[in-house]
Enzyme design. Structure first.
Site, PDB file in Angstrom:
ATOM      1  N   CYS A 279      -0.940  -0.901   3.783  1.00 25.50           N
ATOM      2  CA  CYS A 279      -1.375  -0.183   2.580  1.00 25.50           C
ATOM      3  C   CYS A 279      -2.886  -0.258   2.317  1.00 25.50           C
ATOM      4  O   CYS A 279      -3.512   0.781   2.063  1.00 25.50           O
ATOM      5  CB  CYS A 279      -0.624  -0.644   1.332  1.00 25.50           C
ATOM      6  SG  CYS A 279       0.765  -1.714   1.566  1.00 25.50           S
ATOM      7  N   ARG A 308       3.630 -11.133  10.215  1.00 24.92           N
ATOM      8  CA  ARG A 308       4.026 -12.002   9.099  1.00 24.92           C
ATOM      9  C   ARG A 308       4.523 -13.333   9.653  1.00 24.92           C
ATOM     10  O   ARG A 308       5.316 -13.361  10.596  1.00 24.92           O
ATOM     11  CB  ARG A 308       5.113 -11.323   8.252  1.00 24.92           C
ATOM     12  CG  ARG A 308       4.596 -10.027   7.638  1.00 24.92           C
ATOM     13  CD  ARG A 308       5.617  -9.290   6.817  1.00 24.92           C
ATOM     14  NE  ARG A 308       5.099  -7.978   6.434  1.00 24.92           N
ATOM     15  CZ  ARG A 308       5.807  -7.030   5.829  1.00 24.92           C
ATOM     16  NH1 ARG A 308       7.077  -7.258   5.527  1.00 24.92           N
ATOM     17  NH2 ARG A 308       5.267  -5.872   5.528  1.00 24.92           N
ATOM     18  N   GLN A 326       5.955  -0.732  11.775  1.00 28.13           N
ATOM     19  CA  GLN A 326       6.579   0.037  10.697  1.00 28.13           C
ATOM     20  C   GLN A 326       6.276   1.521  10.851  1.00 28.13           C
ATOM     21  O   GLN A 326       5.174   1.898  11.253  1.00 28.13           O
ATOM     22  CB  GLN A 326       6.052  -0.430   9.340  1.00 28.13           C
ATOM     23  CG  GLN A 326       6.429  -1.847   8.964  1.00 28.13           C
ATOM     24  CD  GLN A 326       5.857  -2.209   7.611  1.00 28.13           C
ATOM     25  OE1 GLN A 326       4.658  -2.111   7.386  1.00 28.13           O
ATOM     26  NE2 GLN A 326       6.705  -2.622   6.694  1.00 28.13           N
ATOM     27  N   ASP A 328       5.235   3.588   8.807  1.00 26.32           N
ATOM     28  CA  ASP A 328       4.674   3.428   7.469  1.00 26.32           C
ATOM     29  C   ASP A 328       3.974   4.702   7.012  1.00 26.32           C
ATOM     30  O   ASP A 328       3.350   5.400   7.809  1.00 26.32           O
ATOM     31  CB  ASP A 328       3.671   2.278   7.481  1.00 26.32           C
ATOM     32  CG  ASP A 328       3.649   1.517   6.162  1.00 26.32           C
ATOM     33  OD1 ASP A 328       4.306   1.960   5.221  1.00 26.32           O
ATOM     34  OD2 ASP A 328       2.959   0.486   6.094  1.00 26.32           O
ATOM     35  N   HIS A 330       1.873   6.366   3.277  1.00 28.29           N
ATOM     36  CA  HIS A 330       1.471   6.254   1.882  1.00 28.29           C
ATOM     37  C   HIS A 330       1.100   7.625   1.370  1.00 28.29           C
ATOM     38  O   HIS A 330       0.262   8.309   1.960  1.00 28.29           O
ATOM     39  CB  HIS A 330       0.323   5.261   1.741  1.00 28.29           C
ATOM     40  CG  HIS A 330       0.725   3.872   2.128  1.00 28.29           C
ATOM     41  ND1 HIS A 330       0.601   3.402   3.421  1.00 28.29           N
ATOM     42  CD2 HIS A 330       1.328   2.881   1.415  1.00 28.29           C
ATOM     43  CE1 HIS A 330       1.080   2.175   3.478  1.00 28.29           C
ATOM     44  NE2 HIS A 330       1.524   1.835   2.281  1.00 28.29           N
ATOM     45  N   LYS A 413      11.044  -0.440  -6.251  1.00 31.16           N
ATOM     46  CA  LYS A 413      11.382   0.233  -4.994  1.00 31.16           C
ATOM     47  C   LYS A 413      12.843   0.647  -4.967  1.00 31.16           C
ATOM     48  O   LYS A 413      13.678   0.158  -5.729  1.00 31.16           O
ATOM     49  CB  LYS A 413      11.106  -0.685  -3.807  1.00 31.16           C
ATOM     50  CG  LYS A 413      11.941  -1.970  -3.780  1.00 31.16           C
ATOM     51  CD  LYS A 413      11.667  -2.780  -2.525  1.00 31.16           C
ATOM     52  CE  LYS A 413      12.521  -4.046  -2.494  1.00 31.16           C
ATOM     53  NZ  LYS A 413      12.418  -4.744  -1.192  1.00 31.16           N
ATOM     54  N   HIS A 459       4.836   4.315  -1.373  1.00 32.93           N
ATOM     55  CA  HIS A 459       4.929   3.640  -0.076  1.00 32.93           C
ATOM     56  C   HIS A 459       6.317   3.954   0.492  1.00 32.93           C
ATOM     57  O   HIS A 459       7.315   3.873  -0.237  1.00 32.93           O
ATOM     58  CB  HIS A 459       4.825   2.124  -0.225  1.00 32.93           C
ATOM     59  CG  HIS A 459       3.634   1.634  -0.998  1.00 32.93           C
ATOM     60  ND1 HIS A 459       2.686   0.808  -0.450  1.00 32.93           N
ATOM     61  CD2 HIS A 459       3.252   1.837  -2.290  1.00 32.93           C
ATOM     62  CE1 HIS A 459       1.770   0.515  -1.363  1.00 32.93           C
ATOM     63  NE2 HIS A 459       2.100   1.122  -2.496  1.00 32.93           N
TER      64      HIS A 459
END
Length: 582
Positions: A279, A308, A326, A328, A330, A413, A459
C-alpha cells in the site's frame, strides 16, 4: 445480516469437551498447569504445562479417562466469585496462567468458574448441563503453542480434539480428515513437482519448480487479463522501502512484530524495511502528481511480493509463509464512487471464485473493536467506512456476519470465507475501505468545484496470495486441476520409437494452438507411461500408434475417465479448446 448466536449448541458441546479433556489430563498428570481451552472450527483444544512430556500414544489414555468422567454424568455448574476469592482459589490450586488471566479481566466484569465434580476452571462459559452429554468425541493430535502466542513466553502442549452431536457425524468428520491427509498440498506439491522448501534458503520461503511456476503464471495471466478488462493499470514497486515511509503509514508502529528487522547499510544514513505491504508504495505513485476528479477512480494493480516474519512454529507449507506474492490493488476513489467501486471489486472476487470452481462461501465483515487501541484514524472515518461496506453488501443482497476486532488497523474489511471439496473453510479474497491512509499521506484530488478533496482508498486482493491460493486449489482438486489451470495439459505417448516423429508434429500443432504439451518417449512400456501420467494427474493423454499415423489421428485418454476414442488432430484441438473454456 445472518442472525446467528455465537453460543449455539455445537459451541457449548465443544467448549464442554475441552473442559472434559482438561479434567482427564489433570487426573492422569497431577501437577498440570492449565492455560486456555476454547472451542474452534470442527473441534476444540486445550493448552497445558505438563510435568512430563506427552506422547501421541498418551492420547488413548486421556480419551479413555474422558469417557470414564463422561459416564459419571457430573453436573456442570457455574459459580461467580469475587476477584479476591478467584485469586485465592487459583493460588491454592497453583495455577499461574489462570492468575494472569484473572488480572486481565476488567474490574466491572463478573469472574465466573465452571465446576464438574471436584474439578473447577476459570471460564466465561457457556457449557452443557452435565458431562453425560459428551459422547461422540475423538482426540486428534498434539502440538506446541507459546503462551498467548508470544514466542518469548513458555512453550505449552496443545491437545486437539473433535466432538459431534452424533456418531455418524463424528465418523464422517474423521473420514474427511483421512481424505485431507491424502490431499495435503505439501505432499502433492512434492509429488507433482510444483514447489519445494530448502533449509539453506530459509523456512517459509518457497522455491517454485518449473511446473509450479507455470501454474503461478497461469493464475497471474488470468487475473491480469480480467483486471485489464475492468480498467486496472499495472504498476511495479521494489521489495524494500524506506522505514520513514512505513512509519508514516503506521505499519512500523502497529505491525512491527510481523516485520523483518530493519536494514541499514554501513555508508547509508537511511534505514530500510522488507515491505510487509504494497500500500505505501502505491500511495507514492498516486501522490507523484496532482490528480483531478476526472482521473478517478484510479485502479493500480501489482503482483507484489511481500515479507512477513511469521513464527517458525506457525509456518505451514504454502498456507503460512514468510515471503508471498499478492494480487494486490489499490483503488483511489471519490466518496460518490466508493459504493459502486466496492461492489465492482466484490463482483471480481466472486467471478474469480467461480472460475476456480469454488462456489461455496460466506461473507464476513471485519470491523474494529472500539476497546482496542491498535486502530488509527477518527471515529467518523471508521463509521463511514464500515457503513459503506455494509450498505454495499446489502445492495448486493448478500448475507453477512460481523466480526468485531477483525478489521485491519487502518480500515474495516470484507473477507470471503470459502469452503473446499472437503467442506473446510479458508479465508480467501479480501477488500478493505480506507479513509485513514489517504489522510496520513495528505492525498488530494481537484474536484469538479475546483477545490482540493481527499480520496478514499480501496485495498483488494481476490486471490489473497498466490501461495495460499495454490495450496487451497491443490487440496480442493487433490492435484487434478481443471484443464485450463493444469501446469501440463497434455501428454503425448508414442507407442514405439517409429511414432516419435508423428508425436512431435502433433505437439507442434497443439503448442501453436496455445496448449501446454509434453511428449513421454521414455524407454518404458506404454502401460507404465499411462500410469505415470495418471499419477501426475495430467488431464489429457494422446496415444500415437500405427493406425493413428496412417489415419492422421490420436487416441484420447482423459484423466480419471479412460479411453475416449480416436479423433483427428483438428477435432482434438477443438475438443481441447472446449475444455479450456469450460
Amino acid at each position: 445480516m445472518k442472525d446467528e448466536t455465537k453460543y449455539d449448541d455445537l459451541y457449548r458441546l465443544r467448549h464442554s469437551a475441552a473442559h472434559l479433556m482438561a479434567q482427564a489430563v489433570g487426573e492422569l498428570f497431577p501437577g498440570v498447569k492449565y492455560a486456555i481451552g476454547p472451542p474452534i472450527e470442527d473441534g476444540f483444544y486445550y493448552d497445558f504445562e505438563l510435568p512430563c512430556p506427552i506422547r501421541e500414544e498418551d492420547l488413548e489414555r486421556i480419551e479413555e479417562k474422558m469417557r470414564e468422567i463422561a459416564a459419571r454424568d457430573l453436573p456442570i455448574q457455574r459459580e461467580v466469585l469475587s476477584r479476591e476469592e478467584a485469586i485465592e482459589l487459583e493460588k491454592r490450586l497453583d495455577q499461574p496462567y489462570k492468575l494472569e488471566l484473572i488480572r486481565d479481566i476488567p474490574e466491572n466484569e463478573e469472574i465466573s468458574f465452571y465446576r464438574q465434580g471436584d474439578w473447577v476452571d476459570l471460564c466465561r462459559g457457556p457449557h452443557v448441563e452435565s458431562t453425560g452429554k459428551l459422547k461422540h468425541f475423538k482426540l486428534l493430535h498434539t502440538a506446541g503453542a507459546y503462551w498467548r502466542g508470544n514466542e518469548k513466553n513458555k512453550m505449552l502442549t496443545r491437545i486437539y480434539g473433535t466432538i459431534w452431536p452424533t456418531e455418524e457425524e463424528l465418523k464422517d468428520y474423521l473420514q474427511r480428515l483421512e481424505e485431507a491427509k491424502k490431499r495435503d498440498h505439501r505432499v502433492l506439491g512434492r509429488e507433482l513437482g510444483l514447489f519445494m522448501f530448502s533449509h539453506e534458503v530459509g523456512p517459509g520461503l518457497p522455491l517454485w519448480l518449473p511446473k509450479g511456476a507455470v501454474l503461478r503464471e497461469t493464475l497471474m495471466e488470468f487475473m491480469k487479463a480480467e483486471q485489464t478488462r475492468r480498467g486496472y493499470l499495472p504498476v511495479v514497486t521494489p521489495h524494500i522501502g524506506n522505514a520513514r515511509l512505513y512509519e508514516r503509514s503506521g505499519h512500523l508502529q502497529t505491525y512491527h512484530s510481523k516485520m523483518f528487522p530493519l536494514m541499514r547499510g554501513e555508508e547509508e544514513d537511511e534505514t530500510y524495511v522488507l515491505k510487509p505491504m504494497n500500500c505505501p508504495h502505491h500511495i507514492m505513485i498516486y501522490a507523484s502528481e496532482l490528480r483531478s476528479y476526472r482521473d478517478l477512480p484510479l485502479r493500480l494493480a501489482e503482483f507484489g511480493t511481500v515479507y512477513r516474519y511469521e513464527q517458525s512454529g506457525e509456518l505451514t507449507g504454502l498456507l503460512r509463509v514468510r515471503g508471498f506474492t499478492q494480487d494486490d490493488s489499490h483503488l483511489f476513489v471519490t466518496p460518490e464512487q466508493l459504493k459502486e467501486e466496492f461492489k465492482g471489486v466484490v463482483d471480481l472476487m466472486l467471478y474469480t471464485l467461480r472460475r476456480l470452481g469454488l462456489e461455496e462461501y460466506r461473507v464476513r465483515i471485519g470491523v474494529r473493536d472500539p476497546k482496542d487501541d491498535k486502530y488509527i484514524g477518527s471515529d467518523e472515518n471508521w463509521e463511514a467506512a464500515q457503513r459503506a461496506i455494509i450498505e454495499a453488501v446489502q445492495d448486493l443482497g448478500m448475507d453477512y456476519e460481523i466480526a468485531e476486532g477483525d478489521a485491519a488497523f487502518y480500515g474495516p474489511k470484507l473477507d470471503l470465507m470459502v469452503r473446499d471439496a472437503l467442506r473446510r473453510e479458508w479465508q480467501m479474497g479480501t477488500v478493505q475501505v480506507d479513509y485513514n491512509l489517504p489522510e496520513r499521506f495528505e492525498l488530494e484530488y481537484v474536484g469538479e468545484d475546483g477545490q482540493r478533496h481527499r480520496p478514499i482508498m480501496i485495498h483488494r486482493a481476490p486471490f489473497g496470495s498466490l501461495e495460499r491460493m495454490v495450496g487451497l486449489l491443490l487440496e480442493h482438486y487433490a492435484g487434478a486441476f481443471p484443464f485450463w489451470l493444469a501446469p501440463q495439459q497434455v501428454t503425448i505417448i508414442p507407442i514405439a520409437d517409429r511414432h516419435l516423429e508423428y508425436a512431435q508434429r502433433v505437439r507442434a500443432y497443439l503448442q501453436e494452438a496455445g496448449f501446454r504439451v509434453e511428449i513421454d518417449s521414455r524407454n518404458e512400456k506404454m502401460g507404465k507411461r499411462i500410469r505415470d501420467a495418471e499419477v501426475q494427474k495430467v488431464p489429457i493423454m494422446l496415444i500415437c500408434g500405427d493406425r493413428d499415423v496412417a489415419a492422421q489421428t490420436v487416441s484420447i485418454r482423459k484423466h480419471g475417465e479412460g479411453d475416449l476414442g480416436a479423433r483427428s488432430i483438428e477435432a482434438t484441438i477443438a475438443y481441447l479448446k472446449e475444455l479450456q473454456e469450460s
